[in-house]
Structure formats: C-alpha cells, structure tokens
Write an enzyme that holds these catalytic residues in place. Sequence first.
Site, PDB file in Angstrom:
ATOM      1  N   ARG A 280       4.322  14.892   4.834  1.00  0.00           N
ATOM      2  CA  ARG A 280       4.431  15.631   3.574  1.00  0.00           C
ATOM      3  C   ARG A 280       3.476  15.118   2.497  1.00  0.00           C
ATOM      4  O   ARG A 280       2.743  15.894   1.865  1.00  0.00           O
ATOM      5  CB  ARG A 280       5.873  15.539   3.026  1.00  0.00           C
ATOM      6  CG  ARG A 280       6.852  16.471   3.666  1.00  0.00           C
ATOM      7  CD  ARG A 280       8.224  15.814   3.705  1.00  0.00           C
ATOM      8  NE  ARG A 280       8.161  14.736   4.678  1.00  0.00           N
ATOM      9  CZ  ARG A 280       8.425  14.922   5.975  1.00  0.00           C
ATOM     10  NH1 ARG A 280       8.877  16.065   6.390  1.00  0.00           N
ATOM     11  NH2 ARG A 280       8.272  13.941   6.837  1.00  0.00           N
ATOM     12  N   THR A 281       3.485  13.827   2.259  1.00  0.00           N
ATOM     13  CA  THR A 281       2.716  13.279   1.133  1.00  0.00           C
ATOM     14  C   THR A 281       1.217  13.432   1.380  1.00  0.00           C
ATOM     15  O   THR A 281       0.474  13.879   0.505  1.00  0.00           O
ATOM     16  CB  THR A 281       3.085  11.796   0.921  1.00  0.00           C
ATOM     17  OG1 THR A 281       4.508  11.678   0.934  1.00  0.00           O
ATOM     18  CG2 THR A 281       2.534  11.286  -0.390  1.00  0.00           C
TER      19      THR A 281
ATOM     20  N   ARG B 202      -1.324   5.019   0.351  1.00  0.00           N
ATOM     21  CA  ARG B 202      -0.008   4.661   0.920  1.00  0.00           C
ATOM     22  C   ARG B 202      -0.197   3.377   1.701  1.00  0.00           C
ATOM     23  O   ARG B 202      -1.136   3.261   2.507  1.00  0.00           O
ATOM     24  CB  ARG B 202       0.539   5.750   1.829  1.00  0.00           C
ATOM     25  CG  ARG B 202       1.756   5.263   2.608  1.00  0.00           C
ATOM     26  CD  ARG B 202       2.511   6.346   3.271  1.00  0.00           C
ATOM     27  NE  ARG B 202       3.239   7.147   2.304  1.00  0.00           N
ATOM     28  CZ  ARG B 202       4.204   8.015   2.641  1.00  0.00           C
ATOM     29  NH1 ARG B 202       4.522   8.176   3.896  1.00  0.00           N
ATOM     30  NH2 ARG B 202       4.827   8.719   1.716  1.00  0.00           N
TER      31      ARG B 202
ATOM     32  N   HIS C 259       7.550   5.312  -5.019  1.00  0.00           N
ATOM     33  CA  HIS C 259       6.921   6.515  -4.456  1.00  0.00           C
ATOM     34  C   HIS C 259       6.970   7.542  -5.594  1.00  0.00           C
ATOM     35  O   HIS C 259       7.777   8.472  -5.583  1.00  0.00           O
ATOM     36  CB  HIS C 259       7.702   6.972  -3.222  1.00  0.00           C
ATOM     37  CG  HIS C 259       7.041   8.026  -2.394  1.00  0.00           C
ATOM     38  ND1 HIS C 259       5.918   8.734  -2.817  1.00  0.00           N
ATOM     39  CD2 HIS C 259       7.340   8.506  -1.153  1.00  0.00           C
ATOM     40  CE1 HIS C 259       5.578   9.597  -1.869  1.00  0.00           C
ATOM     41  NE2 HIS C 259       6.414   9.470  -0.856  1.00  0.00           N
TER      42      HIS C 259
ATOM     43  N   LYS D  11     -10.528  -3.895  12.261  1.00  0.00           N
ATOM     44  CA  LYS D  11     -11.430  -5.027  12.570  1.00  0.00           C
ATOM     45  C   LYS D  11     -11.182  -6.191  11.626  1.00  0.00           C
ATOM     46  O   LYS D  11     -11.916  -7.177  11.636  1.00  0.00           O
ATOM     47  CB  LYS D  11     -12.887  -4.577  12.442  1.00  0.00           C
ATOM     48  CG  LYS D  11     -13.270  -3.422  13.339  1.00  0.00           C
ATOM     49  CD  LYS D  11     -14.733  -3.052  13.062  1.00  0.00           C
ATOM     50  CE  LYS D  11     -15.042  -1.636  13.487  1.00  0.00           C
ATOM     51  NZ  LYS D  11     -16.280  -1.125  12.880  1.00  0.00           N
TER      52      LYS D  11
END
Length: 323
Positions: A62-63, A112, A140, A90
């Site tokens: 969703r986000t 995120r 959030h 890496k």
Amino acid sequence: MNRTASSLGKDLVGLEHLSAQQLLTILDTAEPFKEISERRIKKVPVLRGKTIVNLFFEPSTRTRVSFEFAEKRLSADTVNISASGSSVVKGETLVDTARNLEAMKIDMVVIRHGASGAARFLAERIPSNVVNAGDGRHEHPTQALLDLLTIRDNFGRIEGLKVCIVGDILHSRVARSNIYGLLKLGAEVAVCGPPTLLPRGIEQLGVTVFKRIEEAIAWADVLNVLRLQLERMQAGFLPSLREYNQVWGVTSRRLEEAEKEILILHPGPMNRGVEIDSDVADGPHSVILDQVTNGVAVRMAVLYLLAGGEPERAEDAKQGGEA
Ligand code: CP
C-alpha cells in the site's frame, strides 16, 4: 523549490512534533487532491521537474504503491529502490546510499526502514526533503494521516470521537502515529490488546487501556485494528493465533452483541481470522479500502506541501499549476 519554507518544515518524520494546525492543513490539502484520482487522465503538473526516490528497505504494498501513484499523478519523476536490488546488499550504508542519490540531484526521498529513527537520521544528513514511510516501531505518519482523513470523512469531525486501537501496539508504528495525531485533533484514544503486546507506560501518552475487547467495543466509535506483526515477534508473546482470535479478535459476533454502529479501520495487510474476521473486514462498517484510496490523496498533499506548495492554492494547483 524552496525546501525550508513549507508549512511542514523540510521533512515529515512523524506526527509527534506537528501541531494540530499542521495536521489539519495536510488533511484539508488532501481534500481537493482526491478528485485527481477520479479523472480519466490522472495527472497534473504540480511537481513537474522534481525527482523523488522511493527507498524501501522493508516490504510494502500500500505505502510504496500509493506514494508512487501520488508522485506520478503530480508529474514528479520517480525512482524506486529496494534493499535487495541495491548496493545495500554489498554492505553500503544508508547514508552513503543517500549521498550517492543526492549526487544525482534529487529533490525528495521517501524512506521505509526497519530501524526506528532511520528517517530522522537521513533527514539530518541530506538536503533533500525526507518523508517517513514507516521506520521500525517509531512512526508511520502518512498512515495515521490517511486514517485521520478516513475518520473525518465518515463523521465530519475527529474532535470528541472515541477511537480504540486494538491489537499489537508494542510493535506498531501505526499505533504511535495514530495516538499522536488523534490526541492532537481532540479525539479520546484507547488501546486494547494482550498485556505482552502493550508497551510499558503506554498510559503516559494520554491513552486509556482496555483489558477486554468487549469493553473496548462498547466504548468506541472507531476501532483501528492492527496487524499482529508476527515477523517482529519472538516466541512467548502469544499462546496461539487461534487463541488470540478467540480472546482479542474483532468478530461479527462481538460487534453484534455491542448493538451499535462502529467504524472499522485496519492499516493492512490483514491476518484474516486472527485480529479481524473476514465478515467484519468486508462488512458494512469497514472502511479499509477507503483508507487505501485516501492514502494517495494524503501522500499527494504531503509531497505538495513539502515542495513548498501553499495549502490555500491546492485547488488552483490541481487545475494546472505547479508547487
Ligand atoms: N499500511 C501499510 O503500511 O501497508 P504496507 O506495508 O503494504 O505499505
């Protein structure tokens, strides 16, 4: 673009330090942007020429998708980077990753990350606007904003409403952002969940704690049902998922017994049959998909405001102007 003169400041890291007026500004700015997603051609030139990097170090549907839609519908140029497809695998650090992106002349980063504080860490080290799309257990903010907008759409107000956040509060950045936002806008807020999934001292945030889901349902106008974050749990938080549903689940039987109208939110993704039953999630009081729809408008509003767009000019901007 003026990166410091926005009504939100340079970044959106959380709701904890925003004022009620700033929250209302975002919600009011989202209102006119809703209509863009209803058009046949869903595109306005508001962020034309801006480059936005979506940096997702944790899974998201969703986000991630709604930020990308918001950016594209405002005509920004966007790039999506996931941890698995980047040089993070890496061993490159977050700040080195961001500085290399900066070297390519970007304007905004949406991040995120699994670490609480990652968004703030980045915001303090790069000149681009940073938007927190969820950082560990911290916040959030755009999820809470879309929750606030959805509640306001349904009641015409937030002030005075009784909102109970149910379930895994301990691991939830959604819960923290909701608590900050709802309290600032004058709602009464409660939480309800197993003692093992409630943070110690949660009352100090100004919320009531219900020990039984039946009490919470009897009290609330709105239930925001949270996902059990099984991926963040070690053994011992819960006896079993079946028992969780029996004791804490939001079920149609419990809602019917309460004999009242109650709005049901869930940020997704849902564990159907665990924290919420399917007949509730898909039932007449559920606004779960409205939340998703509102997510695009809220994220458009946040991007527009951070880019220096004036709240009172959002209506003009969507008719063809630029931020
Ligand atoms: N609500 C939410 O953050 O969902 P995603 O993890 O799918 O983005």
